[in-house]
Design a protein around this motif. Structure first.
Motif, PDB file in Angstrom:
ATOM      1  N   GLY A 167      20.975  37.290   9.968  1.00  0.00           N
ATOM      2  CA  GLY A 167      20.505  37.881   8.710  1.00  0.00           C
ATOM      3  C   GLY A 167      20.082  36.810   7.727  1.00  0.00           C
ATOM      4  N   ASN A 168      19.890  37.240   6.509  1.00  0.00           N
ATOM      5  CA  ASN A 168      19.509  36.314   5.445  1.00  0.00           C
ATOM      6  C   ASN A 168      20.087  36.808   4.130  1.00  0.00           C
ATOM      7  N   SER A 169      19.842  36.047   3.097  1.00  0.00           N
ATOM      8  CA  SER A 169      20.427  36.396   1.804  1.00  0.00           C
ATOM      9  C   SER A 169      19.867  37.688   1.239  1.00  0.00           C
ATOM     10  N   THR A 170      18.704  38.107   1.714  1.00  0.00           N
ATOM     11  CA  THR A 170      18.086  39.336   1.195  1.00  0.00           C
ATOM     12  C   THR A 170      18.677  40.570   1.863  1.00  0.00           C
ATOM     13  N   THR A 171      18.728  40.544   3.173  1.00  0.00           N
ATOM     14  CA  THR A 171      19.218  41.713   3.915  1.00  0.00           C
ATOM     15  C   THR A 171      20.710  41.651   4.182  1.00  0.00           C
ATOM     16  N   GLY A 172      21.317  40.479   3.978  1.00  0.00           N
ATOM     17  CA  GLY A 172      22.738  40.323   4.241  1.00  0.00           C
ATOM     18  C   GLY A 172      22.988  39.764   5.632  1.00  0.00           C
TER      19      GLY A 172
ATOM     20  N   SER B 199      17.758  52.593  -1.983  1.00  0.00           N
ATOM     21  CA  SER B 199      16.976  51.552  -2.645  1.00  0.00           C
ATOM     22  C   SER B 199      16.150  50.777  -1.635  1.00  0.00           C
ATOM     23  N   ALA B 200      15.099  50.146  -2.129  1.00  0.00           N
ATOM     24  CA  ALA B 200      14.201  49.389  -1.257  1.00  0.00           C
ATOM     25  C   ALA B 200      14.958  48.256  -0.554  1.00  0.00           C
ATOM     26  N   ALA B 201      15.873  47.603  -1.281  1.00  0.00           N
ATOM     27  CA  ALA B 201      16.628  46.495  -0.700  1.00  0.00           C
ATOM     28  C   ALA B 201      17.526  46.990   0.427  1.00  0.00           C
ATOM     29  N   ASN B 202      18.186  48.127   0.185  1.00  0.00           N
ATOM     30  CA  ASN B 202      19.065  48.674   1.213  1.00  0.00           C
ATOM     31  C   ASN B 202      18.276  49.197   2.410  1.00  0.00           C
TER      32      ASN B 202
ATOM     33  N   LEU C 204      18.644  48.171   6.354  1.00  0.00           N
ATOM     34  CA  LEU C 204      18.666  49.084   7.503  1.00  0.00           C
ATOM     35  C   LEU C 204      17.617  48.678   8.534  1.00  0.00           C
ATOM     36  N   ASP C 205      16.432  48.294   8.061  1.00  0.00           N
ATOM     37  CA  ASP C 205      15.387  47.844   8.991  1.00  0.00           C
ATOM     38  C   ASP C 205      15.856  46.615   9.775  1.00  0.00           C
ATOM     39  N   ALA C 206      16.542  45.704   9.085  1.00  0.00           N
ATOM     40  CA  ALA C 206      17.044  44.493   9.750  1.00  0.00           C
ATOM     41  C   ALA C 206      18.110  44.857  10.780  1.00  0.00           C
ATOM     42  N   TYR C 207      18.978  45.826  10.432  1.00  0.00           N
ATOM     43  CA  TYR C 207      20.003  46.257  11.370  1.00  0.00           C
ATOM     44  C   TYR C 207      19.379  46.896  12.618  1.00  0.00           C
ATOM     45  N   ILE C 208      18.370  47.720  12.393  1.00  0.00           N
ATOM     46  CA  ILE C 208      17.695  48.382  13.521  1.00  0.00           C
ATOM     47  C   ILE C 208      17.055  47.337  14.434  1.00  0.00           C
ATOM     48  N   ALA C 209      16.401  46.348  13.818  1.00  0.00           N
ATOM     49  CA  ALA C 209      15.783  45.278  14.616  1.00  0.00           C
ATOM     50  C   ALA C 209      16.839  44.492  15.369  1.00  0.00           C
ATOM     51  N   GLN C 210      17.988  44.269  14.720  1.00  0.00           N
ATOM     52  CA  GLN C 210      19.069  43.518  15.349  1.00  0.00           C
ATOM     53  C   GLN C 210      19.630  44.275  16.551  1.00  0.00           C
ATOM     54  N   VAL C 211      19.816  45.579  16.419  1.00  0.00           N
ATOM     55  CA  VAL C 211      20.325  46.390  17.539  1.00  0.00           C
ATOM     56  C   VAL C 211      19.288  46.471  18.650  1.00  0.00           C
TER      57      VAL C 211
END
Length: 315
Positions: free
Chosen positions: A198-203, A218-221, A225-232
């Protein structure tokens, strides 16, 4: 030639013939009782030596067959766990991905979705920890430097051959890091499912500990979620690749197992052609020699009777 009491040529000839027949009869009886025409080195030193070496090779092949069975069971255990972790629409990474996509829906209760995600995370870790056969686990490994550390690789014995006096043992090397879903003992976790990204933006999170309970619309959250989906999704592809590699190893072990069994049968046939007796021929030879032995006894009896007839000359 005149008759002699001191030298009975006929009896000597008959005795020599009888002795020769008896020797052949003993050889034939030994072949019938052992089933082999070469049972000792004195029968045929060259063939006996070859047969002894080939029997030794077959014993080694039998050990290879046992090792292949153990290796196959180990690989099958790890493969089963990997495919279960990938899962389907009811569980595993596939279900986890679907839940994260569902969590993108505006206004949805992400706390309830997180309850399912937590159960999936715990279930995947349980399956990885349970994938142990004979004390070996490639999915949940210890990366410490101590004596309890999981070896970085395993050599699965797969074949045996001997050229001249040099034996060669083949093996399939399995690198544990390629299949590790979870790691313990190290400074950081490096398994497929517990590596934090991850990163400081998505966590920062791993598939094993990601949580969406506190996320909003929110857009940040949503980016999180997009980062989590990509990670999975990446985890699914990585685990699928690991399962495919293990599947290839599994197929290779199965092929080698069948080949070793066929090779052992071939060696047995080869040894049999060298040393086994032809029982049809030996039974025929036995009957012929028994007849010759009876005739030899008769011939010796007749030859001995000739000496007795000389006494009639002095009556």
């Amino acid at each position: 030639m005149g008759s002699s009491l001191l030298t009975n040529s006929s009896a000597m000839t008959a005795l020599q013939t009888l002795r020769n027949v008896s020797s052949q009869l003993a050889t034939t009886q030994n072949r019938i009782s052992t089933g082999q025409r070469v049972s000792t080195a004195s029968d045929n030193a060259a063939y006996w030596s070859i047969a002894t070496s080939m029997r030794s090779d077959n014993a080694a092949l039998s050990a290879i067959s046992d090792s292949l069975g153990l290796s196959s069971a180990t690989v099958d255990t790890e493969y089963t766990a990997l495919t279960s972790v990938i899962g389907d629409k009811t569980g595993g990474l596939t279900k986890l991905q679907a839940l994260l996509v569902e969590a993108k829906t505006a206004g949805i209760d992400r706390t309830k979705i997180q309850a399912d995600i937590t159960q999936i995370q715990q279930d995947m870790k349980l399956k990885a920890n349970s994938a142990t056969f004979n004390g070996i686990n490639w999915l949940s490994i210890n990366t410490s430097t101590g004596s309890s550390a999981t070896p970085t690789s395993f050599n699965l014995v797969s074949s045996y051959s001997r050229v001249g006096g040099t034996p060669t043992i083949g093996s399939i090397t399995v690198t544990t890091a390629s299949y590790a879903l979870y790691t313990t003992g190290g400074a950081t976790q490096t398994g497929i499912l517990d590596t934090v990204t991850g990163n400081s933006t998505t966590g920062f999170a791993s598939v094993d500990n990601m949580s969406i309970s506190a996320l909003t619309d929110s857009a940040a959250n949503q980016a999180t979620l997009d980062a989590y989906i990509a990670q999975v999704t990446t985890a699914i592809n990585t685990v699928a690749s690991a399962a495919a590699n293990l599947g290839a190893v599994k197929n290779r072990l199965a092929t080698n197992t069948e080949f070793v069994k066929t090779l052992m049968d071939s060696v047995d046939r080869g040894v049999g052609q060298l040393v086994d007796a032809d029982m049809n021929a030996e039974s025929t030879r036995l009957q012929a020699l028994q007849t010759q032995q009876q005739l030899g006894v008769q011939a010796l009896s007749i030859a001995n009777a000739n000496s007795q007839s000389i006494l009639s000359l002095f009556r």
